[in-house]
Design a protein around this motif. Structure first.
Motif, PDB file in Angstrom:
ATOM      1  N   LYS A  57      -2.005  -4.834 -15.734  1.00 25.21           N
ATOM      2  CA  LYS A  57      -1.411  -5.707 -16.753  1.00 25.21           C
ATOM      3  C   LYS A  57      -0.616  -6.849 -16.130  1.00 25.21           C
ATOM      4  CE  LYS A  57      -1.656  -3.004 -20.742  1.00 25.21           C
ATOM      5  NZ  LYS A  57      -0.962  -1.990 -21.500  1.00 25.21           N
ATOM      6  N   ILE A  58      -0.345  -6.764 -14.824  1.00 31.49           N
ATOM      7  CA  ILE A  58       0.437  -7.787 -14.138  1.00 31.49           C
ATOM      8  C   ILE A  58      -0.463  -8.906 -13.624  1.00 31.49           C
ATOM      9  CG2 ILE A  58       1.994  -8.226 -12.183  1.00 31.49           C
ATOM     10  CD1 ILE A  58       2.867  -5.281 -12.402  1.00 31.49           C
ATOM     11  N   THR A  59      -1.678  -8.564 -13.229  1.00 26.21           N
ATOM     12  CA  THR A  59      -2.557  -9.536 -12.579  1.00 26.21           C
ATOM     13  C   THR A  59      -4.001  -9.328 -13.001  1.00 26.21           C
ATOM     14  OG1 THR A  59      -3.294 -10.382 -10.431  1.00 26.21           O
ATOM     15  CG2 THR A  59      -2.859  -8.033 -10.563  1.00 26.21           C
ATOM     16  N   ASP A  60      -4.813 -10.358 -12.809  1.00 29.82           N
ATOM     17  CA  ASP A  60      -6.244 -10.216 -13.063  1.00 29.82           C
ATOM     18  C   ASP A  60      -7.043 -10.209 -11.760  1.00 29.82           C
ATOM     19  OD1 ASP A  60      -5.910 -12.827 -12.354  1.00 29.82           O
ATOM     20  OD2 ASP A  60      -6.731 -13.684 -14.200  1.00 29.82           O
ATOM     21  N   LEU A  61      -6.352 -10.002 -10.636  1.00 29.81           N
ATOM     22  CA  LEU A  61      -7.040  -9.925  -9.351  1.00 29.81           C
ATOM     23  C   LEU A  61      -7.847  -8.636  -9.241  1.00 29.81           C
ATOM     24  CD1 LEU A  61      -4.266 -11.152  -6.882  1.00 29.81           C
ATOM     25  CD2 LEU A  61      -6.266 -12.410  -7.658  1.00 29.81           C
ATOM     26  N   ASP A  62      -8.722  -8.581  -8.264  1.00 30.66           N
ATOM     27  CA  ASP A  62      -9.512  -7.383  -7.989  1.00 30.66           C
ATOM     28  C   ASP A  62      -8.584  -6.303  -7.446  1.00 30.66           C
ATOM     29  OD1 ASP A  62     -11.287  -5.423  -7.229  1.00 30.66           O
ATOM     30  OD2 ASP A  62     -12.135  -6.568  -5.559  1.00 30.66           O
ATOM     31  N   LEU A  63      -8.318  -5.304  -8.255  1.00 30.13           N
ATOM     32  CA  LEU A  63      -7.349  -4.276  -7.859  1.00 30.13           C
ATOM     33  C   LEU A  63      -7.951  -3.195  -6.984  1.00 30.13           C
ATOM     34  CD1 LEU A  63      -5.399  -3.971 -11.197  1.00 30.13           C
ATOM     35  CD2 LEU A  63      -4.930  -5.397  -9.217  1.00 30.13           C
ATOM     36  N   ASP A  64      -9.253  -3.259  -6.734  1.00 20.62           N
ATOM     37  CA  ASP A  64      -9.856  -2.277  -5.840  1.00 20.62           C
ATOM     38  C   ASP A  64      -9.644  -2.646  -4.374  1.00 20.62           C
ATOM     39  OD1 ASP A  64     -10.775  -0.675  -7.915  1.00 20.62           O
ATOM     40  OD2 ASP A  64     -12.588  -1.891  -8.144  1.00 20.62           O
ATOM     41  N   ALA A  65      -9.114  -3.834  -4.130  1.00 19.18           N
ATOM     42  CA  ALA A  65      -8.859  -4.251  -2.750  1.00 19.18           C
ATOM     43  C   ALA A  65      -7.753  -3.382  -2.155  1.00 19.18           C
ATOM     44  CB  ALA A  65      -8.458  -5.727  -2.721  1.00 19.18           C
ATOM     45  N   ASP A  66      -7.927  -2.990  -0.907  1.00 19.19           N
ATOM     46  CA  ASP A  66      -6.996  -2.055  -0.258  1.00 19.19           C
ATOM     47  C   ASP A  66      -5.560  -2.538  -0.246  1.00 19.19           C
ATOM     48  OD1 ASP A  66      -9.045  -0.332   0.252  1.00 19.19           O
ATOM     49  OD2 ASP A  66      -9.240  -0.848   2.379  1.00 19.19           O
ATOM     50  N   GLU A  67      -5.344  -3.844  -0.114  1.00 23.81           N
ATOM     51  CA  GLU A  67      -3.965  -4.312   0.069  1.00 23.81           C
ATOM     52  C   GLU A  67      -3.106  -4.140  -1.182  1.00 23.81           C
ATOM     53  OE1 GLU A  67      -6.379  -8.185  -0.570  1.00 23.81           O
ATOM     54  OE2 GLU A  67      -6.652  -6.301   0.463  1.00 23.81           O
ATOM     55  N   TRP A  68      -3.698  -3.803  -2.337  1.00 26.20           N
ATOM     56  CA  TRP A  68      -2.914  -3.646  -3.566  1.00 26.20           C
ATOM     57  C   TRP A  68      -2.829  -2.205  -4.031  1.00 26.20           C
ATOM     58  CZ3 TRP A  68       0.382  -7.160  -4.408  1.00 26.20           C
ATOM     59  CH2 TRP A  68       0.122  -8.474  -4.030  1.00 26.20           C
ATOM     60  N   SER A  69      -3.250  -1.281  -3.195  1.00 28.57           N
ATOM     61  CA  SER A  69      -3.097   0.124  -3.552  1.00 28.57           C
ATOM     62  C   SER A  69      -2.312   0.831  -2.459  1.00 28.57           C
ATOM     63  CB  SER A  69      -4.467   0.781  -3.749  1.00 28.57           C
ATOM     64  OG  SER A  69      -5.216   0.712  -2.556  1.00 28.57           O
ATOM     65  N   VAL A  70      -1.749   1.967  -2.816  1.00 31.14           N
ATOM     66  CA  VAL A  70      -0.981   2.742  -1.834  1.00 31.14           C
ATOM     67  C   VAL A  70      -1.961   3.357  -0.847  1.00 31.14           C
ATOM     68  CG1 VAL A  70       0.573   4.691  -1.498  1.00 31.14           C
ATOM     69  CG2 VAL A  70       0.835   3.211  -3.506  1.00 31.14           C
ATOM     70  N   GLN A  71      -1.780   3.045   0.427  1.00 33.11           N
ATOM     71  CA  GLN A  71      -2.667   3.537   1.479  1.00 33.11           C
ATOM     72  C   GLN A  71      -1.891   4.435   2.420  1.00 33.11           C
ATOM     73  OE1 GLN A  71      -6.084   2.555   1.775  1.00 33.11           O
ATOM     74  NE2 GLN A  71      -5.656   1.764  -0.257  1.00 33.11           N
ATOM     75  N   SER A  72      -2.429   5.602   2.708  1.00 29.26           N
ATOM     76  CA  SER A  72      -1.800   6.504   3.677  1.00 29.26           C
ATOM     77  C   SER A  72      -2.319   6.172   5.063  1.00 29.26           C
ATOM     78  CB  SER A  72      -2.127   7.958   3.338  1.00 29.26           C
ATOM     79  OG  SER A  72      -1.551   8.293   2.097  1.00 29.26           O
ATOM     80  N   GLU A  73      -1.415   6.139   6.018  1.00 28.57           N
ATOM     81  CA  GLU A  73      -1.769   5.905   7.406  1.00 28.57           C
ATOM     82  C   GLU A  73      -1.476   7.169   8.201  1.00 28.57           C
ATOM     83  OE1 GLU A  73      -3.189   3.197   8.564  1.00 28.57           O
ATOM     84  OE2 GLU A  73      -3.057   2.057   6.698  1.00 28.57           O
ATOM     85  N   PRO A  74      -2.206   7.420   9.279  1.00 29.47           N
ATOM     86  CA  PRO A  74      -2.000   8.652  10.049  1.00 29.47           C
ATOM     87  C   PRO A  74      -0.581   8.816  10.582  1.00 29.47           C
ATOM     88  CG  PRO A  74      -4.005   7.529  10.756  1.00 29.47           C
ATOM     89  CD  PRO A  74      -3.310   6.618   9.782  1.00 29.47           C
ATOM     90  N   ASP A  75       0.092   7.705  10.879  1.00 27.66           N
ATOM     91  CA  ASP A  75       1.430   7.817  11.459  1.00 27.66           C
ATOM     92  C   ASP A  75       2.544   7.686  10.418  1.00 27.66           C
ATOM     93  OD1 ASP A  75       0.947   5.163  10.966  1.00 27.66           O
ATOM     94  OD2 ASP A  75       1.820   4.433  12.836  1.00 27.66           O
ATOM     95  N   ASP A  76       2.215   7.748   9.112  1.00 27.82           N
ATOM     96  CA  ASP A  76       3.248   7.689   8.073  1.00 27.82           C
ATOM     97  C   ASP A  76       4.167   8.899   8.190  1.00 27.82           C
ATOM     98  OD1 ASP A  76       2.236   5.390   6.998  1.00 27.82           O
ATOM     99  OD2 ASP A  76       1.293   6.346   5.261  1.00 27.82           O
ATOM    100  N   PRO A  77       5.476   8.669   8.262  1.00 28.03           N
ATOM    101  CA  PRO A  77       6.397   9.809   8.287  1.00 28.03           C
ATOM    102  C   PRO A  77       6.531  10.414   6.891  1.00 28.03           C
ATOM    103  CG  PRO A  77       7.628   7.761   8.330  1.00 28.03           C
ATOM    104  CD  PRO A  77       6.164   7.390   8.397  1.00 28.03           C
ATOM    105  N   GLU A  78       6.765  11.719   6.827  1.00 28.76           N
ATOM    106  CA  GLU A  78       7.023  12.384   5.550  1.00 28.76           C
ATOM    107  C   GLU A  78       8.425  12.060   5.063  1.00 28.76           C
ATOM    108  OE1 GLU A  78       5.189  14.400   3.415  1.00 28.76           O
ATOM    109  OE2 GLU A  78       3.557  13.550   4.585  1.00 28.76           O
ATOM    110  N   SER A  79       9.359  11.899   5.990  1.00 29.74           N
ATOM    111  CA  SER A  79      10.738  11.584   5.628  1.00 29.74           C
ATOM    112  C   SER A  79      11.409  10.890   6.800  1.00 29.74           C
ATOM    113  CB  SER A  79      11.507  12.866   5.263  1.00 29.74           C
ATOM    114  OG  SER A  79      11.585  13.725   6.387  1.00 29.74           O
ATOM    115  N   LEU A  80      12.494  10.205   6.516  1.00 30.67           N
ATOM    116  CA  LEU A  80      13.301   9.526   7.536  1.00 30.67           C
ATOM    117  C   LEU A  80      14.756   9.877   7.316  1.00 30.67           C
ATOM    118  CD1 LEU A  80      11.743   5.941   7.397  1.00 30.67           C
ATOM    119  CD2 LEU A  80      11.528   7.560   9.273  1.00 30.67           C
ATOM    120  N   LEU A  81      15.519   9.990   8.381  1.00 29.53           N
ATOM    121  CA  LEU A  81      16.940  10.210   8.239  1.00 29.53           C
ATOM    122  C   LEU A  81      17.620   8.898   7.911  1.00 29.53           C
ATOM    123  CD1 LEU A  81      17.703  12.581  11.241  1.00 29.53           C
ATOM    124  CD2 LEU A  81      17.646  13.161   8.810  1.00 29.53           C
TER     125      LEU A  81
END
Length: 143
Positions: free
Chosen positions: A113-137
């Motif tokens: 509802k915010i944009t009419d861009l192609d929302l299937d593009a990776d840069e607009w969705s939450v992407q998990s990366e192998p080095d993503d931390p579960e938590s940070l202090l």
């Protein structure tokens, strides 16, 4: 901290192109980073389906933000209604001190509802990366 508040954390290393005065992060860049992080904190509760569209935003500059070091940007939701939410956040220096703090009110909206861009593009969705931390202090920010 021990308060149990879930926070969204972003890591950002400002470079020369982000400065206003020599060696200092531009306040407008600080505002954009803080506003984006608080607005995205709603994803902790709703995943990538709901985004925050800024209605109000205010901030306090507490100390200069240095360049060329990794900063933590932390944000949490302080109130949530059916159509909007409120949040707060801080930009933390490497020593854990608060350089900039902000708070805002946001409209809850699905991305389509915010944009009419192609929302299937990776840069607009939450992407998990192998080095993503579960938590940070993070220091206890009193909330």
């Amino acid at each position: 901290g021990s308060s149990g508040v879930r926070r969204l954390v972003a890591l950002f290393t400002p470079a020369d192109e982000h400065q206003s005065y020599p060696g200092r992060l531009h306040g407008g860049i600080s505002a954009a980073i803080l506003d984006e992080t608080i607005g995205r904190a709603i994803m902790i509760r709703h995943g990538g389906d709901i985004w925050g569209v800024t209605l109000e935003f205010s901030m306090k500059f507490r100390k200069p933000v240095p360049l060329d070091c990794q900063l933590k940007v932390v944000a949490s939701i302080t109130a949530e209604g059916r159509r909007s939410f409120e949040g707060e956040g801080s930009i933390l220096c490497p020593d854990g001190s608060v350089a900039v703090s902000g708070r805002g009110k946001y409209l809850k909206m699905p991305l389509e509802k915010i944009t009419d861009l192609d929302l299937d593009a990776d840069e607009w969705s939450v992407q998990s990366e192998p080095d993503d931390p579960e938590s940070l202090l993070c220091p206890d920010l009193g909330g």
